[in-house]
Every structure is written in C-alpha cells, then in structure tokens.
Design an enzyme around this catalytic site. Structure first.
Site, PDB file in Angstrom:
ATOM      1  N   ARG A   1       4.651  11.119   0.770  1.00  0.00           N
ATOM      2  CA  ARG A   1       5.502   9.951   0.656  1.00  0.00           C
ATOM      3  C   ARG A   1       6.725  10.210  -0.218  1.00  0.00           C
ATOM      4  O   ARG A   1       7.557   9.313  -0.362  1.00  0.00           O
ATOM      5  CB  ARG A   1       4.682   8.831   0.018  1.00  0.00           C
TER       6      ARG A   1
ATOM      7  N   ARG B   1      -1.302  -8.241  -1.848  1.00  0.00           N
ATOM      8  CA  ARG B   1      -0.279  -7.606  -1.022  1.00  0.00           C
ATOM      9  C   ARG B   1       0.743  -8.622  -0.547  1.00  0.00           C
ATOM     10  O   ARG B   1       1.788  -8.260  -0.027  1.00  0.00           O
ATOM     11  CB  ARG B   1      -0.923  -6.925   0.182  1.00  0.00           C
TER      12      ARG B   1
ATOM     13  N   ARG C   1       8.254  -2.115  -1.903  1.00  0.00           N
ATOM     14  CA  ARG C   1       7.675  -1.134  -0.991  1.00  0.00           C
ATOM     15  C   ARG C   1       8.728  -0.580  -0.030  1.00  0.00           C
ATOM     16  O   ARG C   1       8.803   0.616   0.210  1.00  0.00           O
ATOM     17  CB  ARG C   1       6.558  -1.792  -0.164  1.00  0.00           C
TER      18      ARG C   1
ATOM     19  N   ARG D   1       1.760  -9.578   7.952  1.00  0.00           N
ATOM     20  CA  ARG D   1       0.516  -8.946   7.518  1.00  0.00           C
ATOM     21  C   ARG D   1       0.105  -9.451   6.135  1.00  0.00           C
ATOM     22  O   ARG D   1      -1.062  -9.724   5.877  1.00  0.00           O
ATOM     23  CB  ARG D   1       0.659  -7.423   7.502  1.00  0.00           C
TER      24      ARG D   1
ATOM     25  N   LYS E   1       1.508   2.603  11.666  1.00  0.00           N
ATOM     26  CA  LYS E   1       0.881   3.914  11.440  1.00  0.00           C
ATOM     27  C   LYS E   1      -0.634   3.836  11.482  1.00  0.00           C
ATOM     28  O   LYS E   1      -1.288   4.661  12.115  1.00  0.00           O
ATOM     29  CB  LYS E   1       1.267   4.455  10.056  1.00  0.00           C
TER      30      LYS E   1
HETATM   31  P1  ADP Z   1       1.172   0.556   3.621  1.00  0.00           P
HETATM   32  O1  ADP Z   1       0.368   0.607   4.858  1.00  0.00           O
HETATM   33  O2  ADP Z   1       1.456  -0.817   3.082  1.00  0.00           O
HETATM   34  O3  ADP Z   1       2.349   1.455   3.621  1.00  0.00           O
HETATM   35  P2  ADP Z   1      -0.784   2.281   2.349  1.00  0.00           P
HETATM   36  O4  ADP Z   1      -2.114   1.721   2.664  1.00  0.00           O
HETATM   37  O5  ADP Z   1      -0.365   3.512   3.052  1.00  0.00           O
HETATM   38  O6  ADP Z   1       0.282   1.119   2.486  1.00  0.00           O
HETATM   39  O7  ADP Z   1      -0.663   2.531   0.782  1.00  0.00           O
HETATM   40  C1  ADP Z   1      -0.829   1.462  -0.123  1.00  0.00           C
HETATM   41  C2  ADP Z   1      -0.222   1.828  -1.472  1.00  0.00           C
HETATM   42  O8  ADP Z   1      -0.878   2.976  -2.009  1.00  0.00           O
HETATM   43  C3  ADP Z   1       1.244   2.197  -1.457  1.00  0.00           C
HETATM   44  O9  ADP Z   1       2.087   1.076  -1.483  1.00  0.00           O
HETATM   45  C4  ADP Z   1       1.362   3.044  -2.714  1.00  0.00           C
HETATM   46  O10 ADP Z   1       1.409   2.246  -3.864  1.00  0.00           O
HETATM   47  C5  ADP Z   1       0.050   3.791  -2.721  1.00  0.00           C
HETATM   48  N1  ADP Z   1       0.146   5.106  -2.043  1.00  0.00           N
HETATM   49  C6  ADP Z   1      -0.447   5.470  -0.873  1.00  0.00           C
HETATM   50  N2  ADP Z   1      -0.140   6.720  -0.544  1.00  0.00           N
HETATM   51  C7  ADP Z   1       0.675   7.178  -1.528  1.00  0.00           C
HETATM   52  C8  ADP Z   1       1.339   8.406  -1.774  1.00  0.00           C
HETATM   53  N3  ADP Z   1       1.246   9.443  -0.912  1.00  0.00           N
HETATM   54  N4  ADP Z   1       2.105   8.505  -2.882  1.00  0.00           N
HETATM   55  C9  ADP Z   1       2.216   7.495  -3.756  1.00  0.00           C
HETATM   56  N5  ADP Z   1       1.621   6.321  -3.589  1.00  0.00           N
HETATM   57  C10 ADP Z   1       0.850   6.148  -2.497  1.00  0.00           C
END
Ligand code: ADP
Length: 191
Positions: A88, A135, A144, A127, A13
C-alpha cells in the site's frame, strides 16, 4: 498463481479476490483482515493497529512488511496467493520486491482495478452505512481516500514502470470485472 490485486478502497478488490480464491484455489492474503483479526484477538500489534485503522490511516510499513513476510512463508501459499491490501506504499512495494527476490518467488500478475473517484466515494459511504460502526465515519473515509491518492497510487506507478501492471476497468458489474481479470489471467494458466 501468485497475484497482487491493487485498487482504491471501494474498488471491489475484496469481492474479486474471493472469486479468484474459488477459481484458482489459492488463499486471499488480506492485510485488512489480518489486522482486524489481530485487533479482535487483542494482540499488541492489533490494538495499536485498530486506533490507526479507525482514523483511516495506514499502519507503519515495518509492521506490515513483517506480517506479510511471515504470512507468505506459510504452507498454504505453496500453490500461490492473492495479495489484497498490500503493498500500500512505495516502501512496502520495494520491501516486497526484495523479499520475493530473496525467496526466489515470482509474481505472475499484478492486477489493478481502476474506478473513478466520485463513484468510489459513493461506494465507500454506502458500505460504511451498511456495516456501521467505526468505519462509517466521514473523516476517516476522506482520510482513506487521501492516503490512497498520496501513498498507494505510487505503487501502481512502480509496477507500471516495471511493465508488470495489468489494468482492468472496475466500473462494470461484478461479473464484467471478473471477466476482465480472467482475460488477463487465462493466458498465464494456459502457458
Ligand atoms: P479497505 O477495504 O477499506 O481498503 P482494508 O480491509 O484493505 O480496507 O484495510 C483496512 C485498514 O487496514 C486500512 O485502512 C489501513 O488502516 C490498514 N491496512 C491494511 N493493509 C495495510 C497496509 N498494507 N499498510 C498499511 N495499512 C494497512
């Protein structure tokens, strides 16, 4: 161009969002980036969010909705935006529907990048190894993915049932995935 990008962690993404930023000159609104920035700045929300993120859990809906409501109102979103990482959960999707309706904003496309689970697990682990740090923890990676399956997959169903979801195969190369996304978006620009 107002877009929502959906897809599991590790689907690419962020990479595709960056390409869309360049192509359409619209900002990428990544909730993950916003939370990490808040954590780095040491704000109350940021500090709370960091603990939650490190576990691989989701930050509470009310906080996320507030963050996005504020961000979508900012002047740089006048030409559009790419929502990356939000909504999400189903509750977030419904809150976003209401928010956009109140503001008279319509989303042009919701694009889901689909990838199969084994490949995902591998990508996320690679990653994690490359970026190291918090992470890189297997337990939070598994968490996750579990959260994705349980809480985020229903978001796709929500948009699918509204008939607004465009699904692209995320298993190809970066260029191939970008081309598939573009194939969905080009007609919207030309319309
Ligand atoms: P990844 O690319 O690993 O999916 P993101 O950078 O999008 O992760 O998000 C990192 C973390 O931030 C998520 O694992 C979650 O804990 C939190 N997070 C991000 N966006 C949301 C959301 N819309 N609702 C709840 N938690 C979120």
């Amino acid at each position: 161009m107002k877009l929502i990008l959906l897809g599991p962690p590790g689907a690419g993404k962020g990479t595709q969002a960056q390409l869309l930023v360049d192509r359409y000159r619209i900002p990428q609104l990544s909730t993950g980036d916003m939370l990490r920035a808040a954590a780095a700045a040491g704000t109350d929300v940021g500090v709370r969010a960091k603990t939650i993120m490190d576990r691989g859990d989701l930050v509470p809906d009310d906080i996320m909705v507030e963050i996005i409501a504020e961000r979508i109102g900012q002047p740089d979103t006048g030409n559009g935006f790419i929502l990356d990482g939000f909504p999400r959960t189903l509750a977030q999707a419904e809150a976003l529907d209401r928010l956009l309706e109140q503001r008279g904003v319509t989303i042009d496309a919701i694009v889901e990048i689909a990838v199969d689970e084994d490949v995902l697990m591998e990508r996320i682990e690679t990653r994690a190894r490359e970026t190291g740090g918090s992470r890189g923890d297997d337990k939070s990676t598994a968490k996750r993915l579990e959260n994705y399956r349980e809480k985020t997959a229903p978001v796709s169903d929500h948009y699918r049932s509204k008939g607004t979801l465009k699904r692209v195969d995320g298993m190809g190369t970066v260029d191939e995935v970008a081309a598939s996304i573009d194939a969905h978006l080009r007609p919207l620009v030309e319309a």
